[in-house]
Design a protein around this motif. Structure first.
Motif, PDB file in Angstrom:
ATOM      1  N   ILE A  86       0.859  -1.187   0.000  1.00 15.69           N
ATOM      2  CA  ILE A  86       0.000   0.000   0.000  1.00 15.69           C
ATOM      3  C   ILE A  86       0.891   1.232   0.000  1.00 15.69           C
ATOM      4  N   LYS A  87       0.856   1.994  -1.085  1.00 17.35           N
ATOM      5  CA  LYS A  87       1.742   3.138  -1.264  1.00 17.35           C
ATOM      6  C   LYS A  87       1.084   4.462  -0.887  1.00 17.35           C
ATOM      7  N   MET A  88      -0.117   4.419  -0.344  1.00 15.36           N
ATOM      8  CA  MET A  88      -0.829   5.620   0.111  1.00 15.36           C
ATOM      9  C   MET A  88      -0.579   5.735   1.616  1.00 15.36           C
ATOM     10  N   MET A  89       0.247   6.708   2.012  1.00 14.59           N
ATOM     11  CA  MET A  89       0.762   6.754   3.373  1.00 14.59           C
ATOM     12  C   MET A  89      -0.330   6.906   4.432  1.00 14.59           C
ATOM     13  N   GLY A  90      -1.332   7.740   4.157  1.00 15.02           N
ATOM     14  CA  GLY A  90      -2.408   7.909   5.129  1.00 15.02           C
ATOM     15  C   GLY A  90      -3.168   6.625   5.364  1.00 15.02           C
ATOM     16  N   LEU A  91      -3.430   5.890   4.290  1.00 21.28           N
ATOM     17  CA  LEU A  91      -4.137   4.613   4.382  1.00 21.28           C
ATOM     18  C   LEU A  91      -3.283   3.572   5.088  1.00 21.28           C
ATOM     19  N   LYS A  92      -1.996   3.521   4.738  1.00 22.28           N
ATOM     20  CA  LYS A  92      -1.091   2.568   5.387  1.00 22.28           C
ATOM     21  C   LYS A  92      -0.995   2.858   6.892  1.00 22.28           C
ATOM     22  N   GLY A  93      -0.924   4.147   7.254  1.00 23.86           N
ATOM     23  CA  GLY A  93      -0.848   4.508   8.670  1.00 23.86           C
ATOM     24  C   GLY A  93      -2.074   4.064   9.445  1.00 23.86           C
ATOM     25  N   LEU A  94      -3.250   4.263   8.848  1.00 27.07           N
ATOM     26  CA  LEU A  94      -4.496   3.837   9.502  1.00 27.07           C
ATOM     27  C   LEU A  94      -4.524   2.326   9.694  1.00 27.07           C
ATOM     28  N   LEU A  95      -4.223   1.587   8.618  1.00 21.63           N
ATOM     29  CA  LEU A  95      -4.279   0.128   8.697  1.00 21.63           C
ATOM     30  C   LEU A  95      -3.245  -0.414   9.685  1.00 21.63           C
ATOM     31  N   GLY A  96      -2.031   0.178   9.684  1.00 14.45           N
ATOM     32  CA  GLY A  96      -1.008  -0.256  10.627  1.00 14.45           C
ATOM     33  C   GLY A  96      -1.451  -0.050  12.064  1.00 14.45           C
ATOM     34  N   ALA A  97      -2.063   1.098  12.321  1.00 10.95           N
ATOM     35  CA  ALA A  97      -2.520   1.393  13.678  1.00 10.95           C
ATOM     36  C   ALA A  97      -3.597   0.408  14.117  1.00 10.95           C
ATOM     37  N   LYS A  98      -4.563   0.140  13.219  1.00 10.62           N
ATOM     38  CA  LYS A  98      -5.646  -0.770  13.575  1.00 10.62           C
ATOM     39  C   LYS A  98      -5.141  -2.206  13.735  1.00 10.62           C
ATOM     40  N   LEU A  99      -4.155  -2.582  12.915  1.00 11.60           N
ATOM     41  CA  LEU A  99      -3.562  -3.913  13.033  1.00 11.60           C
ATOM     42  C   LEU A  99      -2.917  -4.097  14.401  1.00 11.60           C
ATOM     43  N   LEU A 100      -2.113  -3.124  14.811  1.00 12.04           N
ATOM     44  CA  LEU A 100      -1.447  -3.212  16.108  1.00 12.04           C
ATOM     45  C   LEU A 100      -2.451  -3.172  17.257  1.00 12.04           C
ATOM     46  N   GLN A 101      -3.478  -2.346  17.115  1.00 16.24           N
ATOM     47  CA  GLN A 101      -4.507  -2.278  18.150  1.00 16.24           C
ATOM     48  C   GLN A 101      -5.185  -3.639  18.312  1.00 16.24           C
ATOM     49  N   ALA A 102      -5.543  -4.269  17.187  1.00 17.63           N
ATOM     50  CA  ALA A 102      -6.206  -5.574  17.243  1.00 17.63           C
ATOM     51  C   ALA A 102      -5.288  -6.626  17.846  1.00 17.63           C
ATOM     52  N   GLN A 103      -4.006  -6.641  17.444  1.00 15.74           N
ATOM     53  CA  GLN A 103      -3.064  -7.611  17.992  1.00 15.74           C
ATOM     54  C   GLN A 103      -2.884  -7.428  19.487  1.00 15.74           C
ATOM     55  N   SER A 104      -2.871  -6.177  19.955  1.00 17.16           N
ATOM     56  CA  SER A 104      -2.709  -5.930  21.388  1.00 17.16           C
ATOM     57  C   SER A 104      -3.897  -6.451  22.183  1.00 17.16           C
ATOM     58  N   LEU A 105      -5.048  -6.631  21.511  1.00 20.12           N
ATOM     59  CA  LEU A 105      -6.246  -7.176  22.148  1.00 20.12           C
ATOM     60  C   LEU A 105      -6.363  -8.683  21.915  1.00 20.12           C
ATOM     61  N   HIS A 106      -5.273  -9.288  21.401  1.00 19.84           N
ATOM     62  CA  HIS A 106      -5.198 -10.738  21.163  1.00 19.84           C
ATOM     63  C   HIS A 106      -6.193 -11.200  20.106  1.00 19.84           C
ATOM     64  N   ILE A 107      -6.394 -10.358  19.108  1.00 14.92           N
ATOM     65  CA  ILE A 107      -7.209 -10.712  17.950  1.00 14.92           C
ATOM     66  C   ILE A 107      -6.265 -11.208  16.849  1.00 14.92           C
ATOM     67  N   THR A 108      -6.597 -12.327  16.247  1.00 18.58           N
ATOM     68  CA  THR A 108      -5.822 -12.817  15.115  1.00 18.58           C
ATOM     69  C   THR A 108      -6.154 -11.965  13.890  1.00 18.58           C
ATOM     70  N   VAL A 109      -5.130 -11.433  13.240  1.00 21.62           N
ATOM     71  CA  VAL A 109      -5.327 -10.535  12.107  1.00 21.62           C
ATOM     72  C   VAL A 109      -4.619 -11.088  10.877  1.00 21.62           C
ATOM     73  N   GLN A 110      -5.290 -11.044   9.746  1.00 26.78           N
ATOM     74  CA  GLN A 110      -4.685 -11.398   8.463  1.00 26.78           C
ATOM     75  C   GLN A 110      -4.902 -10.256   7.486  1.00 26.78           C
ATOM     76  N   ILE A 111      -3.843  -9.861   6.782  1.00 28.08           N
ATOM     77  CA  ILE A 111      -3.957  -8.805   5.780  1.00 28.08           C
ATOM     78  C   ILE A 111      -3.405  -9.338   4.469  1.00 28.08           C
ATOM     79  N   GLU A 112      -4.188  -9.200   3.416  1.00 25.81           N
ATOM     80  CA  GLU A 112      -3.790  -9.684   2.093  1.00 25.81           C
ATOM     81  C   GLU A 112      -3.795  -8.524   1.114  1.00 25.81           C
ATOM     82  N   VAL A 113      -2.608  -8.159   0.635  1.00 27.49           N
ATOM     83  CA  VAL A 113      -2.456  -7.117  -0.381  1.00 27.49           C
ATOM     84  C   VAL A 113      -1.434  -7.631  -1.389  1.00 27.49           C
ATOM     85  N   PRO A 114      -1.838  -8.497  -2.308  1.00 28.37           N
ATOM     86  CA  PRO A 114      -0.877  -9.161  -3.188  1.00 28.37           C
ATOM     87  C   PRO A 114      -0.234  -8.254  -4.233  1.00 28.37           C
ATOM     88  N   GLU A 115      -0.880  -7.113  -4.555  1.00 30.43           N
ATOM     89  CA  GLU A 115      -0.344  -6.208  -5.572  1.00 30.43           C
ATOM     90  C   GLU A 115      -0.218  -4.801  -5.013  1.00 30.43           C
TER      91      GLU A 115
END
Length: 220
Positions: free
Chosen positions: A74-103
């Motif tokens: 993901i080359k859109m920095m604002g979008l990447k920042g949001l997704l990264g933050a939500k990913l870390l938030q979910a992991q800190s709550l012991h939620i299993t997270v999968q992200i698929e961005v093949p292209e």
């Protein structure tokens, strides 16, 4: 969520702040793991130490690495920042997270502010809903189904059952009590500006799924 009117820079800064808090949480988790290792070392329990290391440290690290590798496309920095933050938030709550961005994703036919607002609402709702499930899991995917079409999927496990899913998008309707439910109604209002976007919302067994199909505007 964030305050209205902060703009893309504000969203990105908010994302970095959440990432920093997530990193602190991960560091705290690793400190606890190291203290646990000390018990095995004190008892010279090599077999137990090996088993604990493989099941706890290696698996945790691999999940985090895989998640962030996918975000690199993901080359859109604002979008990447949001997704990264939500990913870390979910992991800190012991939620299993999968992200698929093949292209690589360099642009999407929707205003970035509107996209981050919509995905922020979807992800906040997903985290809240999946925490009630015995196996909390969130899956996010950005998939090019053809050169002119991008599909964004956010899926989470849930215990909820809905008679009429479209009712979730009505103003003030909420399964979470009074004075709630504005989020999905706001999503509907935002998407009214985009005839090139189709939103499919459905329940499949114990998974709640939001699927946005975005057609390139210059493809019409």
């Amino acid at each position: 969520a964030w305050e209205e009117g902060k703009g893309i820079v504000g969203i990105y800064i908010h994302g970095l702040e959440e990432i920093n808090r997530g990193v602190q949480s991960i560091q705290h988790d690793y400190s606890n793991i190291l203290l646990s290792l000390h018990g095995y070392i004190e008892n010279e329990d090599l077999k137990g130490l090996k088993s604990y290391f493989e099941k706890t440290i290696l698996q945790t690290n691999q999940q985090q690495v895989n998640g962030f590798q996918q975000l690199e496309n993901i080359k859109m920095m604002g979008l990447k920042g949001l997704l990264g933050a939500k990913l870390l938030q979910a992991q800190s709550l012991h939620i299993t997270v999968q992200i698929e961005v093949p292209e690589k994703i360099e642009s999407i036919s929707i205003d970035l502010m509107d996209l981050t607002r919509i995905l922020g609402i979807f992800l906040d709702n997903a985290v809240e809903a999946t925490l009630q499930h015995t196996h909390p899991h969130i899956q996010v995917a950005f998939l090019h189904t053809n050169p002119n079409e991008l599909v964004i999927v956010i899926q989470n496990t849930t215990i909820a059952q809905y008679v009429d899913i479209q009712q979730l998008f009505d103003e003030r309707f909420s399964t979470k009590g009074e004075n709630r439910g504005f989020g999905l109604h706001n999503v509907r209002q935002l998407l009214e500006r985009y005839p090139n976007i189709l939103l499919n919302t459905y329940l499949e067994q114990d998974c709640f799924i939001q699927e946005m199909v975005i057609e390139r505007e210059d493809a019409k």
